[in-house]
Design a protein around this motif. Structure first.
Motif, mmCIF file in Angstrom:
data_model
loop_
_atom_site.group_PDB
_atom_site.id
_atom_site.type_symbol
_atom_site.label_atom_id
_atom_site.label_comp_id
_atom_site.label_asym_id
_atom_site.label_seq_id
_atom_site.Cartn_x
_atom_site.Cartn_y
_atom_site.Cartn_z
ATOM 1 N N TYR A 45 8.603 6.397 5.620
ATOM 2 C CA TYR A 45 8.626 6.346 7.324
ATOM 3 C C TYR A 45 7.599 5.178 7.882
ATOM 4 C CZ TYR A 45 8.038 8.065 12.227
ATOM 5 O OH TYR A 45 8.106 7.845 13.518
ATOM 6 N N TYR A 46 6.166 5.065 7.244
ATOM 7 C CA TYR A 46 5.241 4.435 7.472
ATOM 8 C C TYR A 46 5.421 2.962 7.265
ATOM 9 C CZ TYR A 46 0.748 2.018 7.061
ATOM 10 O OH TYR A 46 -0.535 1.214 7.473
ATOM 11 N N ILE A 47 6.451 2.618 6.381
ATOM 12 C CA ILE A 47 6.719 1.278 5.925
ATOM 13 C C ILE A 47 7.723 0.905 7.084
ATOM 14 C CG2 ILE A 47 7.879 -0.199 4.374
ATOM 15 C CD1 ILE A 47 6.840 1.711 2.043
ATOM 16 N N VAL A 48 8.576 1.663 7.362
ATOM 17 C CA VAL A 48 9.755 1.360 8.263
ATOM 18 C C VAL A 48 9.329 0.911 9.507
ATOM 19 C CG1 VAL A 48 12.203 2.009 9.123
ATOM 20 C CG2 VAL A 48 11.462 2.378 6.687
ATOM 21 N N THR A 49 8.317 1.918 10.216
ATOM 22 C CA THR A 49 7.944 1.954 11.390
ATOM 23 C C THR A 49 6.827 0.974 11.718
ATOM 24 O OG1 THR A 49 6.725 3.935 11.199
ATOM 25 C CG2 THR A 49 8.974 4.027 11.927
ATOM 26 N N LEU A 63 11.345 -4.950 1.116
ATOM 27 C CA LEU A 63 10.557 -5.350 -0.225
ATOM 28 C C LEU A 63 9.372 -4.179 -0.195
ATOM 29 C CD1 LEU A 63 9.970 -7.495 -2.451
ATOM 30 C CD2 LEU A 63 8.062 -8.134 -1.063
ATOM 31 N N ALA A 64 8.879 -3.700 0.762
ATOM 32 C CA ALA A 64 7.833 -2.603 0.702
ATOM 33 C C ALA A 64 8.168 -1.301 0.048
ATOM 34 C CB ALA A 64 6.952 -2.324 1.575
ATOM 35 N N LEU A 65 9.672 -1.006 0.588
ATOM 36 C CA LEU A 65 10.449 0.162 0.068
ATOM 37 C C LEU A 65 10.839 -0.253 -1.148
ATOM 38 C CD1 LEU A 65 12.643 1.221 3.017
ATOM 39 C CD2 LEU A 65 10.712 2.113 2.300
ATOM 40 N N ALA A 74 -2.720 3.669 4.005
ATOM 41 C CA ALA A 74 -4.423 3.473 3.335
ATOM 42 C C ALA A 74 -4.733 4.744 2.715
ATOM 43 C CB ALA A 74 -5.494 3.115 4.341
ATOM 44 N N TYR A 75 -4.076 5.664 2.917
ATOM 45 C CA TYR A 75 -4.677 7.047 2.288
ATOM 46 C C TYR A 75 -4.193 7.204 0.961
ATOM 47 C CZ TYR A 75 0.324 8.749 3.434
ATOM 48 O OH TYR A 75 1.646 8.954 3.404
ATOM 49 N N TRP A 76 -3.383 6.063 0.254
ATOM 50 C CA TRP A 76 -3.445 6.038 -1.025
ATOM 51 C C TRP A 76 -4.583 5.674 -1.727
ATOM 52 C CZ3 TRP A 76 0.260 8.857 -3.415
ATOM 53 C CH2 TRP A 76 1.373 9.135 -2.662
ATOM 54 N N GLN A 77 -5.250 4.749 -1.045
ATOM 55 C CA GLN A 77 -6.681 4.312 -1.808
ATOM 56 C C GLN A 77 -7.534 5.428 -2.236
ATOM 57 O OE1 GLN A 77 -8.474 1.129 0.092
ATOM 58 N NE2 GLN A 77 -6.419 0.141 0.887
ATOM 59 N N PRO A 78 -8.002 6.461 -1.559
ATOM 60 C CA PRO A 78 -8.761 7.569 -1.920
ATOM 61 C C PRO A 78 -7.797 8.728 -2.924
ATOM 62 C CG PRO A 78 -8.316 7.874 0.191
ATOM 63 C CD PRO A 78 -7.717 6.555 0.006
ATOM 64 N N ILE A 79 -6.466 8.810 -2.565
ATOM 65 C CA ILE A 79 -5.769 9.686 -3.315
ATOM 66 C C ILE A 79 -5.480 9.202 -4.747
ATOM 67 C CG2 ILE A 79 -3.387 10.899 -3.548
ATOM 68 C CD1 ILE A 79 -3.488 11.108 -0.491
ATOM 69 N N GLY A 80 -4.973 7.849 -4.777
ATOM 70 C CA GLY A 80 -4.684 7.125 -6.127
ATOM 71 C C GLY A 80 -5.999 6.860 -6.990
ATOM 72 N N SER A 81 -6.922 6.570 -6.267
ATOM 73 C CA SER A 81 -8.560 6.435 -7.142
ATOM 74 C C SER A 81 -8.917 7.638 -7.765
ATOM 75 C CB SER A 81 -9.730 6.003 -6.215
ATOM 76 O OG SER A 81 -9.236 4.697 -5.664
#
Lengths: 150, 451
Positions: A34-38, B174-176, B246-253
């Motif tokens: 959702y974040y990517i699309v919006t 591309l991001a998806l 951005a929340y993937w940075q703490p979660i992924g780390s």
């Protein structure tokens, strides 16, 4: 450390815990979708030309030499920010012409230098590819890469 | 070999080994291009060499996993394989699809996402073959005893097939595209393949040490629990810079740092069980590969993964030779050595001989492991320099690459050593059996006692 744990308890922790983390992971990716699309990408600007550019990118498997947003092979330069590197923010026309001209002169044949093949791209394919690079350069990548060198 | 249909594994192992040799040849060719950039630049450009190298890896590892499953399942379930015919047909389809893809690549017939370059019809054939395998193996399991090892193994293989289906989904955004691409690539190698690895190691440990199954099972569940608890959210370490939040940075780390734990647990598990075990198994080379697999997976996937997994470090190292260093040692330690361990264990039974060519096999172990370790060191040094020059000093990519030449020469040398070691391994397993057991391990145990 493991003596107090029975076999069945270990099994139940494995199945229960894995299911829990799977649900959390999928939920977060649904939100990310959702974040990517919006927010982080220009969904409205994802026009026919950008789509076609991605197809050109894939048809010639550019990813097996270059990287795009840091992913791919590491044999040739990063292209997620190639638009900025060619000055596309200040002078879009010159950047477009520069990228197209660079692809057209390949392979250079210079001894001792990595060679990019001639993929025989048409003018229309080159424009689509540049549109794809331009679109990609506007993805919100949390400030990556650190500089224009990519 | 207690069950007649275990021999189904033999052609799987032979096919896997031949594709392994081809994979390493393409790897060496790619290494040559790094040193002599004009080499093959017209006939076989770098992108073709690289996709051949990576695709062959995935295909032969999977064929090896299939073979390993067919080999151990009858022993675990205490029944014959449901249908050897399905197994042979399924292998034929898989090898045909893999070979067709490989030949097509040489003529520029491919798709464009890395590791998923196979044309659509090849992907469909691979899926059909995989499903035939799962049907066959699951029927076998349901017919017999359901051990923890066979259940976890099949769960891993089923999940691998399910996540593979994302290969058919290629969004225009591309991001998806990137986010779901990792559903296959990361969830395979740092998730569900971990179940395959842990269960195959547990099988080898039981066979080689004779330690009680009750204890092994408990370790297995703890290890695979750690794999998925850390590995699923650990996918976040690929979601730092591709347009994801951005929340993937703490979660992924945090979670990917924990991915070291199951790998460390596997080292402790393997060594502890061999120390505890009473059985003096004559197949010393299988023991060497089993312990080596746990150790090198810990270094390649664990230590080298941790090196660049924290987001504030990955900001600088992302997509440099550091990644290449980690990728090579991780795949080698975790999955290549795992396959070689199980083949080394199973081949003497499949060929109906005592453990044979052990000295040659062990030499190939040390040579291959040393070669891969040296390759990893050279790529790591190259990556550190590249990170500093390109990411900190902002020097142009191609200028930086020229400064890495020395490391690329050394990498090529280590690649050639690995190729020699691979050929030694293949000869040790498939060639004429010369020695029976190593000199000091005189045949005081009959092979029948050591099944």
């Amino acid at each position: 450390m493991i003596e107090g744990l029975t076999r069945n308890a270990a099994r139940n922790v494995f199945y229960g815990g894995s299911l829990f983390f799977f649900v959390v992971f999928v939920s977060l990716t649904v939100h990310s979708h959702y974040y990517i699309v919006t927010q982080s990408t220009d969904s409205a600007g994802l026009n026919e030309s950008v789509r076609h550019g991605k197809e050109v990118w894939e048809k010639h498997s550019c990813i097996n030499c270059h990287s795009l947003l840091g992913e791919g092979a590491y044999f040739a330069p990063e292209l997620g920010n190639v638009w900025q590197r060619y000055g596309g923010l200040n002078n879009p026309d010159a950047a477009r012409a520069g990228i197209k001209a660079y692809i057209r002169i390949q392979p250079t044949g210079v001894p001792g230098r990595r060679q990019m093949p001639d993929f025989g791209l048409s003018d229309e394919e080159l424009d689509a590819l540049v549109d794809f690079f331009e679109w990609t350069s506007r993805i919100d990548t949390q400030g990556w890469p650190p500089n224009d060198a990519g | 070999m207690k069950y007649e249909t275990q021999k189904v594994a033999y052609p799987f192992f032979v096919a896997a080994l031949l594709l392994f040799v081809a994979q390493i040849i393409f790897g060496v060719l790619a290494g040559v291009v790094y040193v002599f950039p004009n080499f093959l630049s017209e006939a076989m450009p770098f992108h073709i060499i690289r996709m051949s190298h990576t695709n062959l890896l995935i295909v032969w590892l999977l064929i090896g996993f299939f073979g390993a499953t067919y080999y151990l399942l009858p022993e675990e379930a205490e029944v014959e394989i449901h249908s050897p015919t399905i197994a042979y047909v399924q292998l034929g389809i898989f090898v045909f699809a893999g070979a067709a893809a490989l030949i097509g690549y040489q003529f520029g017939i491919h798709e464009g996402r890395h590791y998923l370059e196979q044309p659509l019809w090849v992907k469909i054939l691979l899926t059909i073959s995989f499903l035939m395998f799962l049907y066959n193996a699951s029927r076998t399991l349901l017919n017999g005893r359901k051990t923890a090892i066979s259940t976890v193994l099949l769960l891993g293989l089923w999940l691998a097939a399910i996540f593979w289906l994302f290969a058919f989904y290629n969004p225009a955004n591309l991001a998806l595209d990137k986010m779901y691409w990792w559903y296959i690539v990361h969830v395979w190698v740092e998730g569900v393949w971990g179940l395959i690895m842990a269960s195959l190691l547990a099988y080898l440990v039981i066979k080689l040490t004779g330690v009680d199954r009750e204890i092994i099972d408990k370790w297995l569940y703890v290890i695979v629990g750690l794999v998925l608890f850390s590995g699923l959210l650990g996918t976040g370490h690929h979601y730092y810079w591709i347009g994801t939040p951005a929340y993937w940075q703490p979660i992924g780390s945090f979670f990917s740092a924990l991915e070291v734990l199951p790998l460390f647990a596997m080292v402790i598990f393997a060594f502890y069980m061999f120390w505890r075990g009473q059985r003096d198994h004559p197949n010393k080379s299988a023991m060497l590969w089993t312990l080596g697999c746990a150790v090198m997976a810990f270094f390649g996937a664990g230590v080298w993964g941790f090196m660049h997994t924290l987001s504030f470090i990955n900001y600088y190292t992302h997509g440099t030779q550091i990644t290449a260093a980690h990728g090579h040692l991780a795949f080698f330690g975790a999955y290549v050595m795992l396959n070689l361990a199980i083949m080394t264990y199973a081949m003497p039974h499949l060929r109906g001989k005592l453990p044979y060519n052990q000295m040659l096999n062990m030499w190939s172990f040390w040579l291959m492991t040393a070669g891969m370790a040296f390759m990893t060191f050279t790529l790591t040094f190259a990556g550190v320099i590249q990170t500093h020059l390109q990411r900190v000093m902002a020097i142009n990519f191609m200028v930086v690459q020229e400064d890495l030449e020395l490391f690329m020469v050394m990498r090529l040398i280590s690649g050639v050593i690995v190729l020699i070691a691979v050929l030694m391994f293949v000869y040790a397993l498939l060639g004429r059996a010369k020695e029976q057991v190593p000199a000091e391990g005189a045949p005081h145990i009959a092979p029948a006692a050591a099944v």
